[in-house]
Design a protein around this motif. Structure first.
Motif, PDB file in Angstrom:
ATOM      1  N   ALA A 332      -3.476   2.152   3.302  1.00  0.00           N
ATOM      2  CA  ALA A 332      -4.104   0.839   3.493  1.00  0.00           C
ATOM      3  C   ALA A 332      -5.627   0.948   3.511  1.00  0.00           C
ATOM      4  CB  ALA A 332      -3.604   0.215   4.793  1.00  0.00           C
ATOM      5  N   ARG A 333      -6.165   2.034   4.066  1.00  0.00           N
ATOM      6  CA  ARG A 333      -7.625   2.214   4.070  1.00  0.00           C
ATOM      7  C   ARG A 333      -8.165   2.385   2.650  1.00  0.00           C
ATOM      8  NH1 ARG A 333      -8.464   2.742   9.468  1.00  0.00           N
ATOM      9  NH2 ARG A 333      -6.859   3.951  10.570  1.00  0.00           N
ATOM     10  N   ILE A 334      -7.441   3.166   1.831  1.00  0.00           N
ATOM     11  CA  ILE A 334      -7.919   3.390   0.465  1.00  0.00           C
ATOM     12  C   ILE A 334      -7.736   2.132  -0.389  1.00  0.00           C
ATOM     13  CG2 ILE A 334      -7.763   4.878  -1.555  1.00  0.00           C
ATOM     14  CD1 ILE A 334      -8.823   6.225   0.998  1.00  0.00           C
ATOM     15  N   SER A 335      -6.680   1.362  -0.130  1.00  0.00           N
ATOM     16  CA  SER A 335      -6.523   0.066  -0.811  1.00  0.00           C
ATOM     17  C   SER A 335      -7.694  -0.845  -0.477  1.00  0.00           C
ATOM     18  CB  SER A 335      -5.209  -0.593  -0.392  1.00  0.00           C
ATOM     19  OG  SER A 335      -4.110   0.170  -0.817  1.00  0.00           O
ATOM     20  N   SER A 336      -8.087  -0.844   0.789  1.00  0.00           N
ATOM     21  CA  SER A 336      -9.246  -1.623   1.216  1.00  0.00           C
ATOM     22  C   SER A 336     -10.502  -1.145   0.495  1.00  0.00           C
ATOM     23  CB  SER A 336      -9.423  -1.497   2.731  1.00  0.00           C
ATOM     24  OG  SER A 336     -10.562  -2.197   3.176  1.00  0.00           O
ATOM     25  N   LEU A 337     -10.683   0.158   0.432  1.00  0.00           N
ATOM     26  CA  LEU A 337     -11.847   0.741  -0.235  1.00  0.00           C
ATOM     27  C   LEU A 337     -11.917   0.311  -1.699  1.00  0.00           C
ATOM     28  CD1 LEU A 337     -14.218   2.800  -0.103  1.00  0.00           C
ATOM     29  CD2 LEU A 337     -12.552   4.579  -0.709  1.00  0.00           C
ATOM     30  N   ALA A 338     -10.810   0.436  -2.408  1.00  0.00           N
ATOM     31  CA  ALA A 338     -10.785   0.063  -3.829  1.00  0.00           C
ATOM     32  C   ALA A 338     -11.074  -1.422  -4.008  1.00  0.00           C
ATOM     33  CB  ALA A 338      -9.425   0.418  -4.437  1.00  0.00           C
ATOM     34  N   THR A 339     -10.517  -2.258  -3.145  1.00  0.00           N
ATOM     35  CA  THR A 339     -10.706  -3.700  -3.247  1.00  0.00           C
ATOM     36  C   THR A 339     -12.165  -4.079  -2.997  1.00  0.00           C
ATOM     37  OG1 THR A 339      -8.442  -4.009  -2.459  1.00  0.00           O
ATOM     38  CG2 THR A 339      -9.867  -5.935  -2.442  1.00  0.00           C
TER      39      THR A 339
END
Length: 497
Positions: A332-339
Protein backbone atom coordinates in the motif's frame (compact mmCIF):
# COMPACT_ATOMS: atom_id res chain seq x y z
CA UNK A 1 1.68 -33.66 -17.18
CA UNK A 2 2.40 -32.24 -13.74
CA UNK A 3 0.22 -33.59 -10.94
CA UNK A 4 -0.19 -32.23 -7.42
CA UNK A 5 -2.65 -34.04 -5.14
CA UNK A 6 -4.68 -32.66 -2.27
CA UNK A 7 -3.53 -33.59 1.22
CA UNK A 8 -4.71 -37.05 2.24
CA UNK A 9 -6.23 -37.37 -1.24
CA UNK A 10 -9.63 -36.06 -0.12
CA UNK A 11 -12.20 -35.15 -2.75
CA UNK A 12 -11.41 -31.60 -3.86
CA UNK A 13 -11.85 -29.15 -6.70
CA UNK A 14 -8.92 -29.37 -9.12
CA UNK A 15 -7.76 -27.02 -11.87
CA UNK A 16 -6.53 -28.31 -15.22
CA UNK A 17 -4.57 -26.45 -17.88
CA UNK A 18 -4.12 -27.80 -21.40
CA UNK A 19 -0.89 -27.62 -23.41
CA UNK A 20 -2.71 -28.28 -26.68
CA UNK A 21 -5.91 -26.23 -26.85
CA UNK A 22 -6.95 -28.03 -30.04
CA UNK A 23 -7.66 -31.09 -27.86
CA UNK A 24 -10.20 -29.28 -25.70
CA UNK A 25 -13.17 -31.18 -27.14
CA UNK A 26 -11.45 -34.50 -26.41
CA UNK A 27 -10.86 -33.39 -22.82
CA UNK A 28 -14.48 -32.31 -22.33
CA UNK A 29 -15.72 -35.63 -23.72
CA UNK A 30 -13.71 -37.50 -21.05
CA UNK A 31 -15.27 -35.34 -18.33
CA UNK A 32 -18.77 -35.94 -19.67
CA UNK A 33 -18.21 -39.67 -20.15
CA UNK A 34 -17.37 -39.96 -16.43
CA UNK A 35 -20.08 -37.51 -15.30
CA UNK A 36 -17.54 -35.07 -13.87
CA UNK A 37 -18.95 -31.64 -13.06
CA UNK A 38 -16.75 -28.82 -14.31
CA UNK A 39 -16.49 -25.09 -14.86
CA UNK A 40 -14.51 -23.42 -17.66
CA UNK A 41 -13.04 -19.95 -16.97
CA UNK A 42 -11.43 -18.02 -19.82
CA UNK A 43 -9.13 -15.17 -18.79
CA UNK A 44 -8.25 -14.18 -22.37
CA UNK A 45 -7.98 -15.89 -25.76
CA UNK A 46 -6.48 -19.38 -25.43
CA UNK A 47 -5.73 -18.99 -21.72
CA UNK A 48 -8.45 -20.78 -19.81
CA UNK A 49 -8.77 -23.08 -16.86
CA UNK A 50 -11.04 -26.03 -16.21
CA UNK A 51 -12.17 -26.54 -12.64
CA UNK A 52 -13.15 -30.15 -11.99
CA UNK A 53 -15.59 -30.39 -9.10
CA UNK A 54 -15.16 -32.87 -6.24
CA UNK A 55 -12.65 -35.37 -7.66
CA UNK A 56 -9.71 -37.36 -6.24
CA UNK A 57 -6.72 -39.37 -7.48
CA UNK A 58 -8.92 -42.10 -8.99
CA UNK A 59 -10.14 -39.80 -11.74
CA UNK A 60 -6.74 -38.14 -12.04
CA UNK A 61 -5.29 -41.56 -12.89
CA UNK A 62 -7.85 -41.82 -15.70
CA UNK A 63 -6.71 -38.42 -17.03
CA UNK A 64 -3.09 -39.55 -16.86
CA UNK A 65 -3.97 -42.59 -18.95
CA UNK A 66 -6.17 -40.86 -21.52
CA UNK A 67 -4.95 -37.24 -21.76
CA UNK A 68 -1.45 -36.86 -20.31
CA UNK A 69 -0.03 -35.85 -23.73
CA UNK A 70 -2.08 -32.64 -23.88
CA UNK A 71 -2.59 -31.69 -20.21
CA UNK A 72 -0.05 -29.25 -18.81
CA UNK A 73 -0.91 -29.72 -15.14
CA UNK A 74 -3.60 -30.74 -12.70
CA UNK A 75 -3.57 -29.50 -9.11
CA UNK A 76 -5.99 -28.55 -6.32
CA UNK A 77 -7.70 -25.21 -6.80
CA UNK A 78 -6.18 -22.72 -4.41
CA UNK A 79 -8.70 -21.19 -2.02
CA UNK A 80 -8.13 -17.61 -0.97
CA UNK A 81 -9.15 -16.69 2.54
CA UNK A 82 -8.28 -13.54 4.42
CA UNK A 83 -6.74 -14.26 7.80
CA UNK A 84 -6.15 -10.86 9.33
CA UNK A 85 -5.25 -9.86 12.86
CA UNK A 86 -6.16 -6.22 13.55
CA UNK A 87 -5.69 -4.72 16.98
CA UNK A 88 -7.25 -1.40 17.99
CA UNK A 89 -4.79 1.24 19.16
CA UNK A 90 -5.08 4.60 20.89
CA UNK A 91 -4.76 7.69 18.75
CA UNK A 92 -6.49 10.03 16.36
CA UNK A 93 -5.33 11.96 13.30
CA UNK A 94 -7.10 14.76 11.42
CA UNK A 95 -9.29 13.97 8.41
CA UNK A 96 -7.96 15.24 5.06
CA UNK A 97 -10.54 16.51 2.55
CA UNK A 98 -10.28 17.15 -1.21
CA UNK A 99 -9.50 20.72 -2.22
CA UNK A 100 -11.97 22.44 -4.52
CA UNK A 101 -10.94 22.74 -8.17
CA UNK A 102 -7.91 20.48 -7.69
CA UNK A 103 -7.31 17.49 -9.94
CA UNK A 104 -6.56 14.12 -8.35
CA UNK A 105 -5.78 10.76 -9.91
CA UNK A 106 -7.35 7.56 -8.59
CA UNK A 107 -5.75 4.50 -7.03
CA UNK A 108 -7.69 1.27 -7.56
CA UNK A 109 -7.81 -0.91 -4.43
CA UNK A 110 -8.52 -4.53 -5.41
CA UNK A 111 -9.54 -6.08 -2.12
CA UNK A 112 -12.48 -7.02 0.12
CA UNK A 113 -14.01 -3.54 0.15
CA UNK A 114 -13.36 -0.17 1.80
CA UNK A 115 -15.46 0.99 4.74
CA UNK A 116 -16.86 4.52 4.39
CA UNK A 117 -15.22 5.78 7.58
CA UNK A 118 -14.66 9.51 8.01
CA UNK A 119 -10.98 9.41 6.97
CA UNK A 120 -11.65 7.55 3.72
CA UNK A 121 -15.19 8.44 2.65
CA UNK A 122 -14.28 11.83 1.07
CA UNK A 123 -11.79 10.05 -1.19
CA UNK A 124 -13.83 7.04 -2.39
CA UNK A 125 -14.62 8.12 -5.93
CA UNK A 126 -16.31 4.96 -7.12
CA UNK A 127 -17.24 1.44 -5.99
CA UNK A 128 -16.91 -1.59 -8.29
CA UNK A 129 -18.43 -4.71 -6.78
CA UNK A 130 -20.46 -7.82 -7.53
CA UNK A 131 -21.33 -8.40 -3.88
CA UNK A 132 -24.09 -7.11 -1.65
CA UNK A 133 -22.88 -4.66 0.99
CA UNK A 134 -23.84 -7.01 3.81
CA UNK A 135 -21.68 -9.76 2.23
CA UNK A 136 -18.55 -7.59 2.32
CA UNK A 137 -16.30 -7.41 5.37
CA UNK A 138 -14.14 -4.37 4.33
CA UNK A 139 -11.48 -5.25 6.94
CA UNK A 140 -8.40 -5.65 4.76
CA UNK A 141 -9.33 -3.10 2.07
CA UNK A 142 -9.92 -0.43 4.70
CA UNK A 143 -6.54 -1.08 6.35
CA UNK A 144 -4.74 -0.98 2.97
CA UNK A 145 -6.51 2.25 1.97
CA UNK A 146 -5.72 3.92 5.28
CA UNK A 147 -2.00 3.31 4.76
CA UNK A 148 -2.15 4.49 1.15
CA UNK A 149 -3.62 7.87 2.16
CA UNK A 150 -2.42 8.43 5.73
CA UNK A 151 0.56 6.09 6.17
CA UNK A 152 3.12 8.74 7.11
CA UNK A 153 0.81 10.53 9.54
CA UNK A 154 -0.10 7.24 11.21
CA UNK A 155 3.59 6.38 11.72
CA UNK A 156 4.55 10.00 12.50
CA UNK A 157 7.46 9.90 10.05
CA UNK A 158 8.11 10.34 6.34
CA UNK A 159 8.24 7.06 4.46
CA UNK A 160 6.39 8.04 1.27
CA UNK A 161 5.74 11.79 1.76
CA UNK A 162 2.01 11.27 1.35
CA UNK A 163 -0.31 13.42 -0.71
CA UNK A 164 -4.03 12.65 -1.07
CA UNK A 165 -5.69 11.09 -4.12
CA UNK A 166 -8.98 9.41 -4.93
CA UNK A 167 -9.72 5.73 -4.34
CA UNK A 168 -11.68 3.23 -6.39
CA UNK A 169 -13.05 0.44 -4.23
CA UNK A 170 -12.76 -2.69 -6.39
CA UNK A 171 -14.33 -5.38 -4.21
CA UNK A 172 -13.33 -8.76 -5.65
CA UNK A 173 -14.07 -11.01 -2.69
CA UNK A 174 -16.68 -11.02 0.04
CA UNK A 175 -16.32 -11.83 3.72
CA UNK A 176 -16.01 -15.54 2.87
CA UNK A 177 -13.39 -17.52 0.94
CA UNK A 178 -13.07 -17.53 -2.86
CA UNK A 179 -11.47 -19.98 -5.28
CA UNK A 180 -8.67 -18.93 -7.59
CA UNK A 181 -10.64 -18.95 -10.86
CA UNK A 182 -13.36 -16.72 -9.43
CA UNK A 183 -10.83 -14.37 -7.84
CA UNK A 184 -8.88 -13.97 -11.08
CA UNK A 185 -12.06 -13.40 -13.06
CA UNK A 186 -13.19 -10.72 -10.60
CA UNK A 187 -9.80 -8.98 -10.80
CA UNK A 188 -9.95 -9.09 -14.59
CA UNK A 189 -13.44 -7.59 -14.69
CA UNK A 190 -12.48 -4.82 -12.26
CA UNK A 191 -9.61 -3.69 -14.49
CA UNK A 192 -11.45 -4.24 -17.79
CA UNK A 193 -14.33 -2.06 -16.66
CA UNK A 194 -12.28 0.74 -15.06
CA UNK A 195 -8.93 1.01 -16.87
CA UNK A 196 -9.88 4.23 -18.67
CA UNK A 197 -10.19 6.10 -15.37
CA UNK A 198 -7.82 4.13 -13.09
CA UNK A 199 -4.24 3.40 -14.13
CA UNK A 200 -2.59 2.30 -10.86
CA UNK A 201 -3.92 -0.67 -8.90
CA UNK A 202 -3.06 -2.02 -5.45
CA UNK A 203 -3.39 -5.81 -5.31
CA UNK A 204 -2.57 -7.07 -1.83
CA UNK A 205 -4.12 -10.51 -2.37
CA UNK A 206 -2.47 -13.86 -3.11
CA UNK A 207 -3.45 -17.47 -3.60
CA UNK A 208 -1.49 -19.72 -1.29
CA UNK A 209 0.78 -21.59 -3.68
CA UNK A 210 4.52 -21.06 -3.94
CA UNK A 211 5.90 -20.04 -7.33
CA UNK A 212 7.71 -22.51 -9.57
CA UNK A 213 11.37 -22.41 -10.60
CA UNK A 214 10.79 -22.51 -14.35
CA UNK A 215 7.10 -21.78 -15.01
CA UNK A 216 5.14 -18.57 -14.50
CA UNK A 217 1.85 -19.06 -12.65
CA UNK A 218 -1.58 -18.52 -14.19
CA UNK A 219 -2.08 -15.69 -11.70
CA UNK A 220 1.16 -13.99 -12.80
CA UNK A 221 0.38 -14.51 -16.49
CA UNK A 222 -3.10 -13.00 -16.11
CA UNK A 223 -1.66 -9.95 -14.31
CA UNK A 224 0.92 -9.45 -17.07
CA UNK A 225 -1.76 -9.76 -19.76
CA UNK A 226 -3.99 -7.22 -18.01
CA UNK A 227 -1.16 -4.71 -17.76
CA UNK A 228 -0.13 -5.17 -21.42
CA UNK A 229 -3.70 -5.02 -22.70
CA UNK A 230 -5.03 -2.11 -20.65
CA UNK A 231 -1.90 -0.03 -20.04
CA UNK A 232 -2.06 -0.13 -16.24
CA UNK A 233 0.42 -0.71 -13.42
CA UNK A 234 -0.28 -3.26 -10.68
CA UNK A 235 1.44 -3.15 -7.30
CA UNK A 236 1.45 -6.71 -5.95
CA UNK A 237 2.25 -8.01 -2.47
CA UNK A 238 4.90 -10.72 -2.13
CA UNK A 239 2.74 -12.72 0.29
CA UNK A 240 3.00 -13.71 3.95
CA UNK A 241 4.24 -16.99 5.41
CA UNK A 242 4.22 -18.51 8.87
CA UNK A 243 7.35 -20.68 8.68
CA UNK A 244 9.04 -18.53 11.33
CA UNK A 245 6.52 -19.91 13.86
CA UNK A 246 7.86 -23.41 13.10
CA UNK A 247 11.45 -22.14 13.05
CA UNK A 248 11.75 -23.06 9.37
CA UNK A 249 13.23 -21.06 6.43
CA UNK A 250 10.99 -18.60 4.61
CA UNK A 251 8.75 -19.90 1.84
CA UNK A 252 8.83 -18.83 -1.81
CA UNK A 253 6.73 -15.97 -3.17
CA UNK A 254 3.09 -16.81 -3.79
CA UNK A 255 1.52 -17.24 -7.22
CA UNK A 256 0.89 -13.84 -8.80
CA UNK A 257 4.06 -12.41 -7.28
CA UNK A 258 5.92 -13.75 -10.34
CA UNK A 259 4.15 -11.21 -12.58
CA UNK A 260 6.97 -9.49 -14.47
CA UNK A 261 5.16 -6.23 -15.27
CA UNK A 262 3.90 -5.76 -11.71
CA UNK A 263 5.94 -4.04 -9.01
CA UNK A 264 6.12 -6.78 -6.38
CA UNK A 265 6.68 -5.62 -2.81
CA UNK A 266 8.21 -7.37 0.19
CA UNK A 267 8.21 -6.13 3.78
CA UNK A 268 10.86 -4.80 6.15
CA UNK A 269 10.70 -4.08 9.86
CA UNK A 270 11.23 -0.79 11.66
CA UNK A 271 14.81 -1.89 12.37
CA UNK A 272 15.60 -2.47 8.68
CA UNK A 273 15.46 -6.27 8.62
CA UNK A 274 13.33 -8.27 6.22
CA UNK A 275 10.09 -9.14 8.02
CA UNK A 276 9.95 -12.74 9.29
CA UNK A 277 6.79 -13.46 7.30
CA UNK A 278 7.77 -11.76 4.01
CA UNK A 279 8.10 -14.46 1.36
CA UNK A 280 11.18 -14.57 -0.86
CA UNK A 281 12.30 -14.86 -4.50
CA UNK A 282 13.85 -15.14 -6.93
CA UNK A 283 11.10 -15.46 -9.52
CA UNK A 284 10.92 -18.15 -12.21
CA UNK A 285 13.94 -18.31 -14.53
CA UNK A 286 15.98 -16.24 -12.09
CA UNK A 287 13.95 -13.06 -12.57
CA UNK A 288 14.23 -10.36 -9.88
CA UNK A 289 11.23 -10.70 -7.57
CA UNK A 290 10.28 -9.06 -5.29
CA UNK A 291 11.22 -5.80 -6.99
CA UNK A 292 11.37 -3.67 -3.85
CA UNK A 293 10.28 -3.57 -0.20
CA UNK A 294 8.75 -1.16 2.28
CA UNK A 295 7.69 -1.01 5.91
CA UNK A 296 5.02 -3.61 6.68
CA UNK A 297 5.62 -4.38 10.36
CA UNK A 298 6.85 -7.52 12.05
CA UNK A 299 5.61 -10.79 13.51
CA UNK A 300 7.73 -12.66 16.03
CA UNK A 301 7.72 -16.04 17.73
CA UNK A 302 7.68 -15.59 21.49
CA UNK A 303 9.57 -17.71 24.01
CA UNK A 304 6.46 -19.79 24.64
CA UNK A 305 5.70 -20.29 20.95
CA UNK A 306 3.10 -17.54 20.79
CA UNK A 307 2.96 -15.03 17.92
CA UNK A 308 3.84 -11.44 18.81
CA UNK A 309 2.85 -8.63 16.46
CA UNK A 310 4.70 -5.34 16.05
CA UNK A 311 2.34 -3.87 13.54
CA UNK A 312 1.97 -0.81 11.33
CA UNK A 313 -0.88 1.64 11.91
CA UNK A 314 -3.99 2.21 9.85
CA UNK A 315 -7.78 2.11 10.40
CA UNK A 316 -10.18 -0.67 11.32
CA UNK A 317 -13.51 -0.79 9.52
CA UNK A 318 -15.17 1.03 12.46
CA UNK A 319 -12.81 3.99 11.95
CA UNK A 320 -10.48 3.44 14.89
CA UNK A 321 -6.70 3.59 14.58
CA UNK A 322 -5.53 -0.02 14.52
CA UNK A 323 -2.38 -2.08 13.88
CA UNK A 324 -1.52 -5.14 11.81
CA UNK A 325 1.43 -6.59 9.86
CA UNK A 326 1.84 -7.89 6.32
CA UNK A 327 3.34 -7.41 2.88
CA UNK A 328 -0.13 -6.08 1.96
CA UNK A 329 0.63 -2.94 3.91
CA UNK A 330 4.14 -2.49 2.55
CA UNK A 331 2.53 -2.71 -0.90
CA UNK A 332 0.00 0.00 0.00
CA UNK A 333 2.89 2.40 0.68
CA UNK A 334 4.43 1.76 -2.74
CA UNK A 335 1.01 2.10 -4.42
CA UNK A 336 0.73 5.47 -2.69
CA UNK A 337 4.22 6.41 -3.87
CA UNK A 338 3.48 5.52 -7.50
CA UNK A 339 0.15 7.38 -7.43
CA UNK A 340 1.70 10.55 -5.97
CA UNK A 341 4.52 10.55 -8.53
CA UNK A 342 2.07 10.19 -11.40
CA UNK A 343 -0.29 12.79 -9.95
CA UNK A 344 2.56 15.30 -9.98
CA UNK A 345 3.73 14.61 -13.54
CA UNK A 346 0.27 13.99 -15.06
CA UNK A 347 -0.85 16.56 -17.63
CA UNK A 348 -3.99 14.81 -18.90
CA UNK A 349 -6.38 14.32 -15.98
CA UNK A 350 -9.24 13.45 -18.36
CA UNK A 351 -7.99 10.55 -20.50
CA UNK A 352 -4.60 9.88 -18.82
CA UNK A 353 -2.98 9.60 -22.23
CA UNK A 354 0.41 10.45 -20.69
CA UNK A 355 0.44 7.52 -18.28
CA UNK A 356 3.70 5.54 -18.54
CA UNK A 357 3.94 2.52 -16.20
CA UNK A 358 7.50 1.76 -17.34
CA UNK A 359 8.64 5.24 -16.29
CA UNK A 360 6.99 4.89 -12.87
CA UNK A 361 8.60 1.51 -12.27
CA UNK A 362 12.00 2.82 -13.35
CA UNK A 363 11.82 5.89 -11.09
CA UNK A 364 10.89 3.81 -8.04
CA UNK A 365 13.47 1.08 -8.69
CA UNK A 366 16.20 3.62 -9.45
CA UNK A 367 15.61 5.31 -6.09
CA UNK A 368 15.70 2.04 -4.13
CA UNK A 369 18.57 1.36 -1.72
CA UNK A 370 19.45 -1.49 0.61
CA UNK A 371 19.06 -1.07 4.36
CA UNK A 372 22.07 -0.93 6.67
CA UNK A 373 21.46 -4.65 7.31
CA UNK A 374 22.63 -5.48 3.76
CA UNK A 375 19.64 -7.66 2.90
CA UNK A 376 19.62 -10.07 -0.04
CA UNK A 377 17.97 -9.45 -3.40
CA UNK A 378 15.78 -12.52 -2.72
CA UNK A 379 14.32 -10.70 0.30
CA UNK A 380 13.93 -7.10 -0.89
CA UNK A 381 14.78 -6.98 -4.60
CA UNK A 382 16.46 -3.66 -5.42
CA UNK A 383 15.78 -2.24 -1.96
CA UNK A 384 13.71 0.45 -0.24
CA UNK A 385 12.49 3.35 -2.43
CA UNK A 386 12.98 7.02 -1.59
CA UNK A 387 10.15 9.44 -0.80
CA UNK A 388 7.94 10.93 -3.51
CA UNK A 389 9.63 14.32 -3.04
CA UNK A 390 13.08 12.92 -3.68
CA UNK A 391 11.97 10.92 -6.74
CA UNK A 392 10.15 13.93 -8.23
CA UNK A 393 13.34 15.96 -7.82
CA UNK A 394 14.97 13.72 -10.47
CA UNK A 395 13.22 15.73 -13.19
CA UNK A 396 15.13 18.89 -12.16
CA UNK A 397 18.41 17.21 -11.23
CA UNK A 398 21.22 18.02 -13.67
CA UNK A 399 23.02 14.84 -12.60
CA UNK A 400 20.15 12.63 -13.77
CA UNK A 401 19.14 11.90 -17.37
CA UNK A 402 15.87 10.09 -18.13
CA UNK A 403 15.37 8.52 -21.56
CA UNK A 404 11.99 7.12 -22.67
CA UNK A 405 11.53 5.43 -26.00
CA UNK A 406 10.63 2.46 -28.15
CA UNK A 407 13.32 0.15 -29.51
CA UNK A 408 13.52 -2.94 -31.62
CA UNK A 409 16.97 -4.55 -32.03
CA UNK A 410 19.38 -1.73 -31.21
CA UNK A 411 19.42 1.67 -29.55
CA UNK A 412 22.39 3.92 -28.81
CA UNK A 413 22.30 6.47 -25.98
CA UNK A 414 24.88 9.24 -26.21
CA UNK A 415 25.60 11.63 -23.36
CA UNK A 416 26.90 15.13 -23.87
CA UNK A 417 30.49 15.75 -22.76
CA UNK A 418 29.20 18.36 -20.31
CA UNK A 419 27.44 15.57 -18.37
CA UNK A 420 30.91 14.15 -17.69
CA UNK A 421 32.21 17.58 -16.63
CA UNK A 422 34.64 16.92 -19.49
CA UNK A 423 36.36 14.25 -17.38
CA UNK A 424 37.73 11.02 -18.87
CA UNK A 425 35.13 8.93 -17.02
CA UNK A 426 32.50 9.17 -14.28
CA UNK A 427 30.82 6.84 -11.83
CA UNK A 428 27.16 6.27 -12.68
CA UNK A 429 24.06 4.47 -11.46
CA UNK A 430 21.99 3.12 -14.33
CA UNK A 431 18.47 1.65 -14.29
CA UNK A 432 16.72 0.09 -17.27
CA UNK A 433 13.07 -1.00 -17.23
CA UNK A 434 11.16 -2.17 -20.30
CA UNK A 435 8.18 -4.18 -21.44
CA UNK A 436 7.98 -6.86 -24.12
CA UNK A 437 5.71 -9.45 -25.67
CA UNK A 438 5.08 -12.62 -23.67
CA UNK A 439 4.48 -16.23 -24.64
CA UNK A 440 1.47 -16.54 -22.35
CA UNK A 441 1.09 -20.26 -23.12
CA UNK A 442 4.80 -20.76 -22.28
CA UNK A 443 5.57 -23.05 -25.18
CA UNK A 444 8.94 -21.27 -25.48
CA UNK A 445 10.60 -18.51 -23.46
CA UNK A 446 8.01 -16.48 -21.53
CA UNK A 447 9.95 -13.26 -22.26
CA UNK A 448 9.89 -13.18 -26.06
CA UNK A 449 12.44 -10.41 -26.44
CA UNK A 450 14.71 -8.84 -23.84
CA UNK A 451 17.02 -5.83 -23.77
CA UNK A 452 20.62 -6.12 -22.69
CA UNK A 453 23.18 -3.36 -22.08
CA UNK A 454 26.43 -4.02 -23.91
CA UNK A 455 29.43 -4.54 -21.61
CA UNK A 456 27.27 -3.70 -18.58
CA UNK A 457 24.31 -6.04 -18.07
CA UNK A 458 24.15 -9.05 -20.37
CA UNK A 459 23.20 -12.01 -18.18
CA UNK A 460 19.75 -13.61 -18.08
CA UNK A 461 16.36 -12.35 -19.17
CA UNK A 462 14.71 -9.82 -16.90
CA UNK A 463 12.54 -6.73 -17.42
CA UNK A 464 14.58 -4.69 -14.93
CA UNK A 465 18.31 -4.05 -14.87
CA UNK A 466 20.25 -1.91 -12.40
CA UNK A 467 23.97 -1.26 -12.31
CA UNK A 468 26.64 0.97 -10.79
CA UNK A 469 30.00 1.41 -12.46
CA UNK A 470 32.38 3.58 -14.45
CA UNK A 471 31.33 5.09 -17.79
CA UNK A 472 33.96 6.44 -20.20
CA UNK A 473 33.21 9.75 -21.86
CA UNK A 474 33.67 8.55 -25.42
CA UNK A 475 31.55 5.41 -24.93
CA UNK A 476 27.91 5.31 -25.98
CA UNK A 477 25.47 3.19 -23.98
CA UNK A 478 24.35 0.42 -26.34
CA UNK A 479 21.04 -1.33 -25.82
CA UNK A 480 20.53 -4.43 -27.92
CA UNK A 481 18.03 -7.25 -28.33
CA UNK A 482 17.83 -10.66 -29.93
CA UNK A 483 14.90 -9.74 -32.21
CA UNK A 484 12.90 -6.79 -33.52
CA UNK A 485 9.81 -6.98 -31.28
CA UNK A 486 9.02 -3.41 -30.26
CA UNK A 487 9.74 -2.68 -26.60
CA UNK A 488 8.92 0.44 -24.59
CA UNK A 489 11.78 1.35 -22.27
CA UNK A 490 12.94 3.87 -19.70
CA UNK A 491 16.65 4.33 -19.03
CA UNK A 492 17.76 6.46 -16.06
CA UNK A 493 21.41 7.48 -15.75
CA UNK A 494 22.61 9.21 -12.61
CA UNK A 495 26.06 10.74 -12.20
CA UNK A 496 27.46 9.80 -8.80
CA UNK A 497 30.63 11.93 -8.83
Amino acid sequence: MRVRLAKEDVNSNYKVSLIDVSREKDFVKILEDYNIKYKRTEYFKDLFMYKLIDINSKFIMILQEKASNYIKYIEPVSIYSLPLQIEDEDGEIPVVYPEENKDYVTLGVIDNGIAHIKHLDPWIKRVHTRFLREETSTTHGTFVSGIALYGDKLENREIVKNEPFYLLDATVLSATTIEEDDLLKNITLAIEENYKRVKIWNLSLSVRLGIEEDTFSDFGVVLDHLQKTYGVLILKSAGNGGNFMKQLPKGKLYHGSDSLLSLVVGSITNEGYASNYSRVGLGPKGTIKPDIASYGGDLLRGDNGEMIMKGVNSFSRNGNVASSSGTSFATARISSLATIIYQNICKDFKDFSDFNPILLKALIIHSAKNTDKNLSVEEIGYGIPSTSTEILSYFKNENIKIFNGVMEKNQEIELDASFFNYKKDIKIKLTLVYDTEFDYLQKGDYIKSDIKIKNISENGKNLTRKFEGILERNKKIELYSDNDIKKNYTLIIEKLN
